[in-house]
Motif scaffolding. Structure first.
Motif, short mmCIF file in Angstrom:
data_model
loop_
_atom_site.label_atom_id
_atom_site.label_comp_id
_atom_site.label_asym_id
_atom_site.label_seq_id
_atom_site.Cartn_x
_atom_site.Cartn_y
_atom_site.Cartn_z
N ALA A 1 -52.83 -2.11 -1.00
CA ALA A 1 -53.56 -2.37 -2.26
C ALA A 1 -54.87 -1.98 -2.08
CB ALA A 1 -52.85 -3.98 -2.82
N ALA A 2 -55.98 -2.71 -1.17
CA ALA A 2 -57.42 -2.55 -1.22
C ALA A 2 -57.73 -1.34 -1.26
CB ALA A 2 -58.04 -3.18 0.01
N ASP A 3 -56.83 -0.46 -0.83
CA ASP A 3 -57.52 1.14 -0.56
C ASP A 3 -56.86 1.60 -2.54
OD1 ASP A 3 -57.85 1.28 1.76
OD2 ASP A 3 -55.73 1.97 2.13
N ARG A 4 -55.93 0.91 -3.42
CA ARG A 4 -55.26 1.74 -4.69
C ARG A 4 -57.07 0.96 -5.28
NH1 ARG A 4 -50.93 3.97 -6.57
NH2 ARG A 4 -49.84 3.24 -4.73
N LEU A 5 -57.30 0.12 -4.95
CA LEU A 5 -58.29 -0.35 -5.66
C LEU A 5 -59.17 0.22 -5.34
CD1 LEU A 5 -59.70 -2.43 -8.45
CD2 LEU A 5 -60.28 -4.15 -5.42
N ALA A 6 -59.72 0.83 -4.65
CA ALA A 6 -61.01 1.51 -4.66
C ALA A 6 -60.46 2.83 -4.53
CB ALA A 6 -61.73 1.75 -2.88
N ARG A 7 -59.44 2.85 -5.44
CA ARG A 7 -58.84 4.88 -5.62
C ARG A 7 -59.65 4.50 -7.18
NH1 ARG A 7 -53.64 5.76 -3.96
NH2 ARG A 7 -53.53 7.12 -5.34
N ILE A 8 -59.14 3.41 -7.78
CA ILE A 8 -59.70 2.62 -9.13
C ILE A 8 -60.88 3.10 -9.13
CG2 ILE A 8 -58.42 1.83 -10.93
CD1 ILE A 8 -56.43 0.37 -9.81
N LEU A 9 -61.26 2.59 -8.84
CA LEU A 9 -63.19 2.13 -9.11
C LEU A 9 -64.07 2.99 -8.54
CD1 LEU A 9 -63.40 -1.19 -6.83
CD2 LEU A 9 -63.57 -0.75 -9.71
N ALA B 1 -58.12 -3.30 -15.35
CA ALA B 1 -57.77 -4.93 -15.32
C ALA B 1 -56.43 -4.95 -14.98
CB ALA B 1 -57.78 -4.61 -17.06
N GLU B 2 -55.02 -4.33 -15.17
CA GLU B 2 -53.63 -5.05 -15.31
C GLU B 2 -54.19 -5.23 -13.21
OE1 GLU B 2 -49.45 -3.31 -15.16
OE2 GLU B 2 -50.96 -2.03 -15.39
N TRP B 3 -54.13 -3.95 -12.25
CA TRP B 3 -54.60 -4.52 -11.26
C TRP B 3 -55.05 -5.83 -10.98
CZ3 TRP B 3 -56.74 -6.34 -7.30
CH2 TRP B 3 -56.85 -5.76 -5.89
N LYS C 1 -46.09 -2.66 -6.55
CA LYS C 1 -45.46 -3.45 -5.11
C LYS C 1 -45.97 -3.87 -4.18
CE LYS C 1 -40.70 -0.67 -5.98
NZ LYS C 1 -40.37 0.90 -6.04
N GLU C 2 -47.48 -2.97 -4.48
CA GLU C 2 -48.34 -3.21 -3.04
C GLU C 2 -49.09 -4.91 -3.58
OE1 GLU C 2 -50.40 1.29 -3.15
OE2 GLU C 2 -51.11 -0.22 -3.95
N LEU C 3 -49.19 -5.67 -4.62
CA LEU C 3 -49.79 -6.53 -4.69
C LEU C 3 -48.41 -7.97 -4.78
CD1 LEU C 3 -51.58 -5.40 -7.60
CD2 LEU C 3 -52.59 -6.19 -5.61
N ARG C 4 -47.07 -7.41 -4.21
CA ARG C 4 -46.60 -8.46 -3.99
C ARG C 4 -46.65 -9.18 -3.09
NH1 ARG C 4 -41.43 -4.63 -6.60
NH2 ARG C 4 -42.41 -5.35 -9.06
N LEU D 1 -64.88 -4.71 -0.40
CA LEU D 1 -64.63 -4.17 -2.54
C LEU D 1 -65.76 -4.92 -3.43
CD1 LEU D 1 -61.03 -3.24 -1.95
CD2 LEU D 1 -62.81 -1.66 -2.44
N LEU D 2 -66.42 -6.06 -1.98
CA LEU D 2 -66.55 -6.98 -3.50
C LEU D 2 -68.17 -6.49 -4.35
CD1 LEU D 2 -66.69 -10.36 -1.35
CD2 LEU D 2 -65.53 -9.77 -4.09
#
Length: 497
Positions: free
Chosen positions: A104-112, A121-123, A494-497, A138-139
């Motif tokens: 999930a952290a890796d996906r957030l980094a890709r989004i950023l 926003a959905e993440w 799914k990664e956030l569950r 990521l902070l």
């Protein structure tokens, strides 16, 4: 010998010369001589090109030389700070909530980093709702992002954790985080000592459980609250609004802050039996009549102090006449139940009757009233007259999808279609999802260049579990783009569950 003050002044002058040259271009303004080389440069100029090429510090390209000098001066400015006495920082407090998974952290980094940025926003909302916190690395980037985008700040109050607040205390640009809600549960201590965000959560939770207790709690500290907090707290009283709230809201009409007064007026408008509602009904009763099958209107000639107290703004927006502006607001703040009694027609007939001279203002007021008062009957009739996203959002969720689907099937692809779909609550139900996907299939062969926003909206609002349906629906690129976005969201959730 130059004094330190003279050296600093010379350095500033040299930097300003570089900036000025950069602004106009080296082809229009000669590159200034480096400090201390004026004599050597002049000698080189008299010696021709061969001599000039040996002048220390000069590159063959003046633009390159300018950038090199700017880089050197920047490093000197940063490295030349004098040492100051300081104290060691306290370590960040230990965290008490689990971090998101590595995936999930890796996906957030890709989004950023620019991949599917509209899903940020959905993440964040999903992760915050599940009680997670962000990976520490990521902070900084996310706090920088939130400094520019206020809409994501409420989610960060939970996600940033103790380390995020520790960082916010060190960087003034991130101090907004200290006012957002944390994961703290409601308690008397939170109301007394919590952040503004924590106190909003506390009041909202209490309002849902015991509306009267929440109102009394707010009334007890009302005079001590900041103007901004008063407006934010008052908005929470919309939950389980009742006639018992009227005395408190009526008193708030005299608040010093305009936002507080208008929030109180909005809430009182939603109480059909309130004194404000009766005052508005009395005002419009003198100005509306039906004759010859038409609605006749006599707008007010002034906005008196009593009208202003009831939420009517005296100064119109640029380009709007005063009488037009006051009329719209009178209509918007009048309980919608008044109109059938006053004009003798049901809502469906009223919205289709001719309004002499002032039709645009009356219809705009009715639209605002339907949205403000959350009246689905009027919203339904007005949507047929003028399809607006705000009106669609007033309808019950299950009805929104059916109404929006009919609109999609009967309407061409334009900005209005996109706006209307924005009013349908996500995730879209099967009927609306299929209507939009079918529209994309139909237009893939004729307007593929025009489908970008509709495809993105579908990928963001359709239930992500339906990515397989989209993949099989059509091989056309716009449809496959929707499928790819849905699959991305499905994996993300799914990664956030």
């Amino acid at each position: 010998m130059n004094t330190p003050t003279n050296s600093a002044a010379a350095a500033m002058t040299a930097w300003e010369d570089l900036v000025s040259t950069a602004l106009v271009g080296t082809d229009r303004r000669p590159l200034p001589d480096p400090p201390g080389t004026a004599g050597r440069t002049a000698a080189a100029r008299t010696g021709g090109p061969a001599a000039a090429s040996h002048v220390a510090g000069h590159a063959a390209d003046p633009a390159t030389e300018l950038l090199e000098r700017a880089a050197v001066r920047t490093v000197r400015a940063r490295a030349g700070q004098r040492l100051r006495a300081g104290e060691a920082l306290e370590a960040a407090p230990a965290e008490d909530r689990p971090a998101v998974s590595r995936a999930a952290a890796d996906r957030l980094a890709r989004i950023l980093g620019g991949e599917r940025p509209r899903l940020l926003a959905e993440w964040l909302e999903t992760a915050a709702g599940r009680g997670h916190r962000l990976a520490p690395h990521l902070l900084p980037e996310l706090l920088d992002h939130a400094a520019r985008d206020r809409s994501i700040r409420p989610h960060l109050g939970v996600l940033a954790g103790h380390r995020g607040r520790w960082l916010a205390g060190l960087n003034p640009a991130w101090s907004f985080l200290l006012e957002e809600a944390t994961a703290a549960g409601p308690s008397p201590e939170v109301w007394e000592l919590g952040t503004s965000g924590d106190r909003r959560v506390h009041l909202s939770t209490l309002r849902a459980a015991d509306p009267a207790a929440a109102r009394e709690l707010l009334a007890a500290t009302w005079e001590q609250e900041s103007p901004g907090d008063r407006a934010a707290f008052l908005e929470l009283l919309a939950e389980r609004l009742s006639p018992g709230d009227e005395p408190f809201l009526e008193a708030a009409l005299d608040d010093r802050r305009r936002e507080v007064r208008h929030q109180a007026a909005d809430l009182l408008t939603r109480l059909p039996g309130s004194r404000l509602a009766r005052r508005m009904a009395e005002r419009v009763s003198r100005r509306f009549a039906v004759a010859d099958g038409k609605i006749h209107v006599d707008p007010p000639f002034e906005c008196d102090a009593e009208m202003e107290r009831d939420g009517v703004r005296a100064k119109p927006p640029h380009g709007t006449g005063e009488r037009s502006w006051w009329l719209q607001q009178l209509v918007a703040r009048t309980p919608l139940g008044v109109w059938s009694d006053l004009l003798g027609r049901p809502p469906g007939e009223l919205v289709r009757m001719e309004v002499v001279d002032w039709g645009r203002e009356v219809m705009a007021g009715w639209v605002r009233a339907a949205v403000l008062q959350g009246d689905p009957v009027w919203a339904r009739e007005l949507f047929d007259w003028d399809p607006l996203a705000d009106l669609l959002a007033v309808l019950p969720r299950e009805e929104q999808g059916a109404v929006a689907a009919r609109f999609v099937r009967s309407h061409g692809l334009d900005g209005q279609l996109i706006m209307v779909l924005g009013g349908a609550a996500a995730p879209w139900g099967p009927e609306l999802s299929k209507a939009v996907l079918q529209k994309i299939v139909e237009l893939s062969g004729t307007q593929p260049w025009n489908l970008g926003e509709l495809s993105r909206l579908a990928g963001e609002r359709v239930d992500p579990a339906l990515y397989g349906l989209a993949e099989r629906l059509s091989p056309e690129p716009p449809v496959q783009e929707v499928a790819a976005l849905l699959r991305f969201r499905d994996d993300m959730l799914k990664e956030l569950r």
